[in-house]
Design a protein around this motif. Structure first.
Motif, PDB file in Angstrom:
ATOM      1  N   SER A 119       1.273  -1.324   0.037  1.00 19.73           N
ATOM      2  CA  SER A 119      -0.088   0.349   0.112  1.00 19.73           C
ATOM      3  C   SER A 119       1.095   0.930   0.065  1.00 19.73           C
ATOM      4  CB  SER A 119      -0.647  -0.047   1.436  1.00 19.73           C
ATOM      5  OG  SER A 119       0.320   0.461   2.204  1.00 19.73           O
ATOM      6  N   THR A 120       0.172   2.278  -0.383  1.00 24.40           N
ATOM      7  CA  THR A 120       1.822   3.339  -0.512  1.00 24.40           C
ATOM      8  C   THR A 120       1.187   4.242   0.631  1.00 24.40           C
ATOM      9  OG1 THR A 120      -0.302   3.894  -2.595  1.00 24.40           O
ATOM     10  CG2 THR A 120       1.670   3.282  -3.610  1.00 24.40           C
ATOM     11  N   THR A 121       1.871   5.402   0.312  1.00 24.66           N
ATOM     12  CA  THR A 121       1.836   6.157   1.892  1.00 24.66           C
ATOM     13  C   THR A 121       1.970   7.311   0.708  1.00 24.66           C
ATOM     14  OG1 THR A 121       3.884   5.338   1.679  1.00 24.66           O
ATOM     15  CG2 THR A 121       2.502   4.967   3.339  1.00 24.66           C
ATOM     16  N   PRO A 122       1.557   8.553   1.646  1.00 28.18           N
ATOM     17  CA  PRO A 122       1.396   9.699   0.943  1.00 28.18           C
ATOM     18  C   PRO A 122       3.507  10.066   0.727  1.00 28.18           C
ATOM     19  CG  PRO A 122       0.128   9.896   2.952  1.00 28.18           C
ATOM     20  CD  PRO A 122       0.532   8.803   2.672  1.00 28.18           C
ATOM     21  N   VAL A 123       3.923  10.396  -0.112  1.00 30.27           N
ATOM     22  CA  VAL A 123       5.295  11.678   0.240  1.00 30.27           C
ATOM     23  C   VAL A 123       5.094  12.374   1.011  1.00 30.27           C
ATOM     24  CG1 VAL A 123       6.732  12.727  -1.298  1.00 30.27           C
ATOM     25  CG2 VAL A 123       5.148  11.392  -2.473  1.00 30.27           C
ATOM     26  N   ASP A 124       6.595  12.246   1.685  1.00 25.24           N
ATOM     27  CA  ASP A 124       5.997  13.444   3.507  1.00 25.24           C
ATOM     28  C   ASP A 124       7.412  14.650   2.823  1.00 25.24           C
ATOM     29  OD1 ASP A 124       6.962  14.738   5.226  1.00 25.24           O
ATOM     30  OD2 ASP A 124       7.843  13.493   6.715  1.00 25.24           O
ATOM     31  N   TYR A 125       7.133  15.182   2.265  1.00 26.21           N
ATOM     32  CA  TYR A 125       7.946  15.884   1.340  1.00 26.21           C
ATOM     33  C   TYR A 125       9.490  16.661   2.330  1.00 26.21           C
ATOM     34  CZ  TYR A 125       5.313  16.329  -3.343  1.00 26.21           C
ATOM     35  OH  TYR A 125       4.727  15.707  -4.141  1.00 26.21           O
ATOM     36  N   ALA A 129       9.139   3.270   8.117  1.00 25.49           N
ATOM     37  CA  ALA A 129       9.027   2.531   7.960  1.00 25.49           C
ATOM     38  C   ALA A 129       9.385   1.325   6.345  1.00 25.49           C
ATOM     39  CB  ALA A 129       7.327   1.700   8.191  1.00 25.49           C
ATOM     40  N   ALA A 130       9.274   0.476   5.786  1.00 21.05           N
ATOM     41  CA  ALA A 130       9.455   0.032   4.463  1.00 21.05           C
ATOM     42  C   ALA A 130       8.364   0.244   4.022  1.00 21.05           C
ATOM     43  CB  ALA A 130      10.550  -1.141   4.014  1.00 21.05           C
ATOM     44  N   GLU A 131       7.615   0.748   2.959  1.00 24.04           N
ATOM     45  CA  GLU A 131       6.562   0.719   1.781  1.00 24.04           C
ATOM     46  C   GLU A 131       6.247  -1.276   1.760  1.00 24.04           C
ATOM     47  OE1 GLU A 131       4.940   4.449  -0.208  1.00 24.04           O
ATOM     48  OE2 GLU A 131       5.653   2.791  -1.696  1.00 24.04           O
ATOM     49  N   ASP A 132       7.514  -1.586   1.889  1.00 25.73           N
ATOM     50  CA  ASP A 132       7.424  -2.981   0.731  1.00 25.73           C
ATOM     51  C   ASP A 132       6.928  -4.217   1.898  1.00 25.73           C
ATOM     52  OD1 ASP A 132       9.738  -2.299   0.899  1.00 25.73           O
ATOM     53  OD2 ASP A 132      10.521  -3.645  -0.665  1.00 25.73           O
TER      54      ASP A 132
END
Ligand code: HEM
Length: 500
Positions: A3-9, A232-235
């Protein structure tokens, strides 16, 4: 699929998102760590710029990246270091075979470099940017009390502002991949057309790439020392991701022989200014003003609105004979703008026939790998004064000017992106079915195995023959280079956690 998590700029160094074009002054500092405690203290307090879009562009920016040597000097545990890619760990000049593949032989060989050869690899790179007249003041501010204790300066790479034109006199920085920050790209579609929109994971670690996979990077156990601060790692959510929001930065100092370039073109053109200009433009693949030699496309390419005609919106589909833009031109080698399969291949049977090598294949499209796995986000800067064509060809002009590009590219996979483009497309004498030639701007003109001549440039003609320009001199010489890791901002704090 993870599941994709939002990009934290706020966790990404700004250079990944911005070219900092308004910050016209820049300097790249190559440093070695003199005192690790002081270095950690400086790095922890340094005002590193992040990728959050501000209402008004900032006046200054600061970025920091590390070589393997630098991570080792910061006492990163060996088992964590081992999670970085093999080419990063080996370094740009770490193996003879790599140097050969990159074209770093003869006058380009690392033993001739001013920095970056084994024994002269910096620990870190500090990139400093500022608006006009503000660089000196900003440098004084960031260098603060710990700086002198922390670092030895190996080299300072100054840059110059030539208003978007590289030293040979061509507009630069026009073609860039469009980074898919919103993560909308569907890469499992049937027919992947050429486009500029490129998966975020091609330019940032910890996100899915053009294969729909996550590029290898160091992952830590939840109970590993200091890992709690890492995302945390997304995958693999049970792991901590040291790579997430970081990327690799390739830096090469490329000296340009501006006089040599224009004098050669002038000689070939018998001093006819129009022919001289045309030859130079064929070598690059664009006019000096930046127009591509093939027509701009009016159809939609890679998520670009058709009404927005950009200098980056075209393919070579309509120029399959190379009559408008020679196959060997710098920009056609650097980005052949092809899709996974040549146009017209639809349906399972047609794809299978083509993949197995039967059918009326377009020979050139077959010998060039699909572009979407080999995109480069370029962030380099020029150095040295500008020189007009007229001054460059003057016989009595002094030869001492130092011009060039501090070439910088960002990629999640150095081997598949920078190294592939540099070796298989730029340096290769077999690119696109050509022979006896390598990139007209970058080629070192050294013989390679099975090909003693590499200094040709061919221009296809309407009658099917090729005009061959022979004896191209070397126009660009490598003076230094290294592979760096540009960490995410939380990862940077983690890297500074290890004590004596
Ligand atoms: C001194 C050395 C170099 C010079 C003078 C130079 C010059 C240029 C120029 C004038 C352009 C056209 C402007 C644009 O499309 O943005 C260009 C594009 C490009 N260059 Fe270079 N370049 C140099 C080195 C390199 C190197 C080392 C690489 C990669 C290994 C590279 C990769 C590219 C790519 C990917 C493009 C964009 C092509 C496209 O998407 O159409 N260049 N370069």
């Amino acid at each position: 699929m993870a599941s994709t998590t939002p990009v934290d700029y706020s966790d990404i160094q700004g250079l990944v998102r911005f070219g900092y074009g308004k910050l016209t002054e820049a300097s790249f500092l190559l440093l070695s760590i003199r005192n690790v405690t002081a270095a950690r203290a400086w790095l922890t307090g340094a005002p590193i710029s992040n990728a959050v879009q501000l209402e008004e562009a900032p006046s200054t920016a600061l970025q920091v990246a590390f070589t393997r040597e630098g991570l080792h000097a910061l006492q990163l545990p060996e088992e964590v270091l081992a999670g970085f890619s093999a080419e990063f760990l080996s370094g740009m000049a770490g193996e003879e075979s790599r140097s050969r593949r990159l074209g770093d032989v003869g006058p380009n060989s690392p033993e001739k470099w001013t920095w970056g050869a084994p024994g002269k690899v910096p620990d870190l790179l500090v990139l400093v940017y500022a608006r006009d007249q503000m660089l000196e003041g900003f440098m004084r501010t960031i260098q603060g009390p710990q700086w002198d204790a922390a670092f030895n300066v190996i080299d300072v790479l100054p840059t110059s502002n030539l208003d978007g034109v590289e030293p040979f006199g061509f507009t630069d920085g026009l073609s860039q991949p469009k980074v898919d920050w919103e993560r909308r790209r569907k890469i499992h579609g049937d027919e992947l057309e050429y486009g500029n929109l490129t998966a975020l994971g091609e330019f940032l670690l910890g996100y899915s790439n053009e294969y729909g996979k996550y590029t290898d990077r160091p992952l830590l156990q939840i109970n590993d020392p200091f890992s709690a601060s890492l995302p945390a790692a997304e995958d693999l959510p049970e792991m901590r991701d040291l790579g997430r929001n970081g990327t690799y930065l390739v830096l090469r100092q490329l000296k340009q022989d501006v006089r040599g370039f224009w004098r050669f073109a002038d000689m070939q053109a018998n001093s006819d200014p129009e022919m001289r200009r045309k030859l130079a433009e064929s070598l690059v693949g664009r006019t000096q003003k930046g127009d591509p030699l093939v027509a701009l496309s009016t159809r939609r390419i890679g998520g670009v609105d058709p009404t927005e005609v950009s200098q980056n919106q075209f393919t070579y589909e309509g120029d399959s004979n190379g009559l408008l833009c020679p196959f060997g031109a710098h920009i056609r080698r650097a980005n052949p703008r092809n899709a996974d399969l040549p146009p017209g291949i639809t349906g399972v049977l047609s794809r299978l026939t083509h993949t197995l090598g039967f059918g009326e294949a377009n020979f050139r499209d077959d010998v060039i790998a699909s572009t979407r796995f080999h995109r480069l986000l370029r962030r380099g800067r020029e150095y040295g004064p500008g020189l007009s064509v007229e001054d460059a060809i003057k016989k009595d002009a002094p030869e001492t000017d130092d011009h060039g590009i501090h070439f910088i590219t960002l990629s999640a996979n150095i081997s598949r992106q920078f190294e592939f483009v540099q070796s298989s497309w730029m340096m290769s004498t077999k690119f696109g079915g050509l022979t006896e030639e390598s990139d007209p701007l970058l080629g070192n003109r050294e013989p390679v195995q099975g090909c003693p001549v590499t200094d040709i440039f061919s221009l296809p003609q309407k009658n099917g023959l090729r005009e061959r320009v022979a004896g191209l001199p070397q126009f660009v010489t490598v003076q230094g280079g290294a592979y760096f890791f540009l960490p995410g901002i939380r990862a940077l704090r983690y890297l500074c956690s290890f004590g004596d």
